[in-house]
Design a protein around this motif. Structure first.
Motif, PDB file in Angstrom:
ATOM      1  N   LEU A   1       5.450  30.574 103.835  1.00 53.32           N
ATOM      2  CA  LEU A   1       5.947  31.254 105.032  1.00 53.32           C
ATOM      3  C   LEU A   1       7.465  31.188 105.158  1.00 53.32           C
TER       4      LEU A   1
ATOM      5  N   GLY B   1      -0.931  22.081 103.841  1.00 54.72           N
ATOM      6  CA  GLY B   1       0.070  22.462 104.829  1.00 54.72           C
ATOM      7  C   GLY B   1       1.431  22.695 104.217  1.00 54.72           C
TER       8      GLY B   1
ATOM      9  N   VAL C   1       5.921  20.831 107.849  1.00 55.03           N
ATOM     10  CA  VAL C   1       4.643  21.506 108.101  1.00 55.03           C
ATOM     11  C   VAL C   1       3.502  20.757 107.414  1.00 55.03           C
TER      12      VAL C   1
ATOM     13  N   VAL D   1       0.759  24.912 116.846  1.00 55.18           N
ATOM     14  CA  VAL D   1      -0.679  24.624 116.930  1.00 55.18           C
ATOM     15  C   VAL D   1      -0.997  23.286 116.262  1.00 55.18           C
ATOM     16  N   LEU D   2      -0.404  23.045 115.097  1.00 56.95           N
ATOM     17  CA  LEU D   2      -0.655  21.781 114.397  1.00 56.95           C
ATOM     18  C   LEU D   2      -0.176  20.580 115.220  1.00 56.95           C
TER      19      LEU D   2
ATOM     20  N   VAL E   1       4.415  33.574 112.494  1.00 56.01           N
ATOM     21  CA  VAL E   1       3.278  32.792 112.002  1.00 56.01           C
ATOM     22  C   VAL E   1       3.681  31.343 111.743  1.00 56.01           C
ATOM     23  N   LEU E   2       4.865  31.145 111.170  1.00 51.62           N
ATOM     24  CA  LEU E   2       5.336  29.784 110.879  1.00 51.62           C
ATOM     25  C   LEU E   2       5.508  28.972 112.154  1.00 51.62           C
TER      26      LEU E   2
ATOM     27  N   THR F   1       0.375  19.025 109.315  1.00 52.32           N
ATOM     28  CA  THR F   1      -1.021  19.298 108.967  1.00 52.32           C
ATOM     29  C   THR F   1      -1.787  17.998 108.769  1.00 52.32           C
TER      30      THR F   1
ATOM     31  N   LEU G   1       1.407  26.098 102.485  1.00 50.36           N
ATOM     32  CA  LEU G   1       1.465  27.156 103.498  1.00 50.36           C
ATOM     33  C   LEU G   1       2.863  27.267 104.086  1.00 50.36           C
ATOM     34  N   GLY G   2       3.468  26.124 104.405  1.00 48.57           N
ATOM     35  CA  GLY G   2       4.823  26.130 104.960  1.00 48.57           C
ATOM     36  C   GLY G   2       5.825  26.729 103.998  1.00 48.57           C
TER      37      GLY G   2
ATOM     38  N   ALA H   1       2.090  28.306 113.732  1.00 44.58           N
ATOM     39  CA  ALA H   1       1.338  27.296 112.980  1.00 44.58           C
ATOM     40  C   ALA H   1       1.862  25.897 113.282  1.00 44.58           C
TER      41      ALA H   1
END
Length: 234
Positions: A191, A184, A111, A223-224, A216-217, A115, A187-188, A220
């Protein structure tokens, strides 16, 4: 060998943070390979062994999102990250267990590198275990949120939040550091820790919370990846 001796060895193995040791050994071996191939600060070598380069990832070399977390640029880089892998990895592995530690490390690193792929410098070579390490920091942050009944987790979460913020502030003044990869990764880690949760002896998390973390993970990561592909398509 009698049964009691076998049980003793099995207990020792269960308590040993062998996943952390394995990750550290793999990282050191990769660094030695860099040296043998021409140097850890040689751009051609870094590309050869799998550093994270956005343009190459966009061309289909997605494996760089994984290999990059084992590659380091210079002795100070690997020395600093190696100490942190050992210091924080052993703690996370002791709390979450072996397989959860492995998943947290890899998911956080991926992740974080995604990012960087989506928002980092388009002309840079990105490498290092720091994306995964920030994920371990993020996992501690989650423990403070998800297990508020544990005073130790509350204290550790505050300490690691401070560590994250200090590092991010320093990143702003060091252009060579990939701040997006760090954000990132944290955040990863937060999550995936929510998704996996601690072993049952610490108490159970609500099912909805773990499902929300999973959604959400995955969203995300998707999307990234999409943003990175669109960015390099232009």
């Amino acid at each position: 060998m009698n049964n009691s001796r076998i049980r003793w060895y099995m207990t020792r193995l269960k308590l040993m943070p062998f996943v952390t040791y394995g990750l550290l050994i793999a990282t050191v071996l990769m660094y030695l390979a860099e040296i043998l191939l021409g140097g850890s600060d040689n751009s051609a070598v870094l590309l050869q062994v799998g550093a994270n380069v956005g343009q190459l990832v966009a061309q289909g070399e997605w494996w760089r999102l994984i290999t990059a977390m084992f590659i380091h640029i210079g002795l100070l880089h690997i020395a600093t990250n190696g100490v942190m892998i050992y210091a924080v990895g052993t703690q996370i592995e002791g709390l979450f267990g072996h397989w959860r530690m492995l998943v947290i490390y890899f998911v956080s690193g991926i992740v974080g590198n995604l990012t960087s792929f989506a928002f980092g410098s388009m002309n840079s070579i990105s490498a290092g275990a720091s994306t995964a390490l920030f994920g371990l920091f993020g996992a501690f942050l989650f423990l403070g949120v998800g297990y508020r009944q544990e005073p130790y987790f509350q204290m550790a979460a505050r300490q690691f939040l401070t560590l994250i913020l200090i590092n991010l502030v320093l990143d702003l003044f060091m252009p060579s550091i990939d701040i997006f990869g760090h954000i990132g990764g944290a955040l990863g880690g937060f999550l995936i820790a929510m998704v996996l949760a601690l072993p049952a002896r610490f108490g159970k998390l609500p099912v909805w919370q773990r499902i929300a973390g999973t959604v959400v993970l995955l969203a995300a990561a998707g999307v990234l990846g999409y943003l990175g592909m669109v960015r390099y398509a232009g």
